[in-house]
Design an enzyme around this catalytic site. Structure first.
Site, PDB file in Angstrom:
ATOM      1  N   HIS A  40       0.837  -1.215   0.000  1.00  0.00           N
ATOM      2  CA  HIS A  40       0.000   0.000   0.000  1.00  0.00           C
ATOM      3  C   HIS A  40       0.869   1.262   0.000  1.00  0.00           C
ATOM      4  CE1 HIS A  40      -4.030  -1.786   0.249  1.00  0.00           C
ATOM      5  NE2 HIS A  40      -3.447  -2.742   0.967  1.00  0.00           N
ATOM      6  N   GLY A 132      -3.316 -12.789  -6.352  1.00  0.00           N
ATOM      7  CA  GLY A 132      -2.474 -11.671  -5.929  1.00  0.00           C
ATOM      8  C   GLY A 132      -1.036 -11.842  -6.405  1.00  0.00           C
ATOM      9  N   ASP A 185       3.518  -4.467 -11.153  1.00  0.00           N
ATOM     10  CA  ASP A 185       3.450  -5.809 -11.745  1.00  0.00           C
ATOM     11  C   ASP A 185       4.118  -5.850 -13.116  1.00  0.00           C
ATOM     12  OD1 ASP A 185       1.905  -5.977  -9.536  1.00  0.00           O
ATOM     13  OD2 ASP A 185       0.017  -6.352 -10.583  1.00  0.00           O
TER      14      ASP A 185
END
Ligand code: ADP
Ligand code: MG
Length: 395
Positions: A40, A132, A185
């Site tokens: 986060h 995830g 990613d």
């Protein structure tokens, strides 16, 4: 659980010949990823430290001269039959669903001025989907590598070229699939190096490889997909982001990255109780990423483990994004002797990681499985990983 890379390449090559009627020009692949620490923090202009997984998505591809894109995924549940769209007609929701990641990549490269025409693409993957671990970027980036290869764009040749593919993959997800994505990613899928983690700085966009030779240290990184997904996830994610933005504006800074750890007590005193805990997580998490990078350079894996444990506690107690399944993996791994363990990814399900001596992997895995069975939860999927490389041509 998954077959070898060579098996995957053969499988997708054979399937391509069966479906398309001739062999592919080549096979290209890109990896999934797991974040070691720094959660986060991306949308707060902060730091994170992911590695690429040995699990990859493989794209067999060849050009076609009728301007059509035909894509087939061998992934379970997707039917195995082609989705076909003229490359000139690709737009948001056309095609919808999973094929949007593939078409979006073709669209984004054409938008950037690259001469890309029709293609046949067949895909297979060993990245768990929706766990995830970034099966989505493994998909878009394997396709980006394949498109570059088939149309001789040379976008795997050096770092700057690979960054073109990173940006295209981000646009594919944002503009065609309609999924918000921070870029971690896609960066890992294209720029990761074997036996290294990548320190990503979302303020400066710097990408720095950090040596991580687990095998030489006798260690393993265990990834545990809890297979839990709590419906809360999407709304809670947006809510956390909004809280961080509001807190930054109250504190008069452009992002929470500008709040220094030394100034934290004074800053927190200006915020309501919940916002203060959210900000404390973000600021301390950035500091933990820096400490983790330093500990890895010193090969002080005990310190790395302690930082994992602190990160998990902060995500659980201050940021409140963990869940019983993630907490259970962490508790069982630590009880089995892991140096450290933490949830990874956005939270409310998904995966957790543990750093432990290689000899402890089996015991930790069965402790986790026994716990899940006792709790009446779906069986988790645990596997040991070493840091792999970014996209490349396999065949
Ligand atoms: P994650 O990236 O964490 O696995 P996402 O929800 O971001 O989860 O992406 C999962 C989606 O990506 C799937 O629902 C599907 O649309 C697409 N996807 C990923 N891998 C494949 C694949 N091998 N074949 C087809 N679609 C895939
Ligand atoms: Mg994803």
């Amino acid at each position: 659980m998954s077959s070898s890379p060579q098996d995957q390449v053969r499988r997708v090559e054979t399937a391509f010949s069966r479906i398309v009627g001739h062999p592919p020009t080549g096979v290209w692949s890109a990896p999934g990823r797991v974040n070691l620490i720094g959660e986060h923090t991306d949308y707060n202009a902060g730091l994170c430290l992911p590695i690429a997984l040995p699990h990859r998505t493989y794209a067999a591809a060849a050009g076609r001269d009728d301007g059509l894109l035909s894509v087939t995924s061998l992934a379970e549940g997707l039917g195995g039959s082609p989705t076909v769209v003229p490359v000139a007609d690709i737009s948001p929701e056309n095609p919808g669903g999973w094929a949007g990641y593939v078409a979006g990549m073709v669209w984004a490269l054409r938008e950037q001025g690259y001469a890309v025409g029709g293609l046949d693409i067949v895909l297979t993957s060993s990245v768990p989907i929706g766990a995830g671990l970034s099966s989505s970027a493994a998909l878009s980036c394997s396709v980006g590598a394949a498109v570059s290869g088939v149309y001789s764009l040379d976008l795997l040749d050096h770092e700057e070229a690979r960054k073109v593919l990173v940006r295209a993959a981000i646009r594919a997800e944002n503009d065609i699939v309609g999924a918000p994505t921070g870029g971690m990613d896609q960066t890992v899928a294209l720029l990761a190096q074997e036996r290294h983690a990548l320190r990503l700085d979302f303020r400066s966009d710097e990408v720095t490889p950090v040596p991580l030779d687990l095998e030489a240290a006798g260690l393993a990184l265990l990834v545990c997909d809890t297979r839990a997904s709590h419906v809360l996830a999407d709304g809670q994610y947006a809510e956390r982001r909004a809280t961080c933005e509001r807190a930054a504006s109250v504190l008069g800074v452009s992002s929470l990255r500008e709040v220094l750890p030394d100034e934290l007590p004074g800053s927190l005193a200006r915020l309501d109780e919940v916002s203060a805990r959210r900000v404390r997580h973000v600021v301390t998490e950035n500091a933990r990423v820096e400490a983790c990078v330093e500990a890895l350079v010193r090969e002080d894996f005990g310190e790395v483990g302690e930082l994992f444990v602190e990160s998990h506690a902060s995500l659980r107690d201050d940021y409140e994004v963990s869940c019983p399944e993630l907490d259970a993996v962490v508790a069982e791994a630590l009880a089995a002797g892991a140096l450290g363990a933490r949830m990874t990814g956005g939270g409310f399900g998904g995966s957790a990681i543990a750093l432990l001596l290689r000899g402890l992997v089996d015991a930790a895995t069965s402790a986790i499985e026994v716990r899940f069975e006792r709790e009446g939860w779906r069986a988790p999927e645990c596997f040991a990983v070493t840091p792999a490389g970014g996209a490349y041509r396999d065949l």
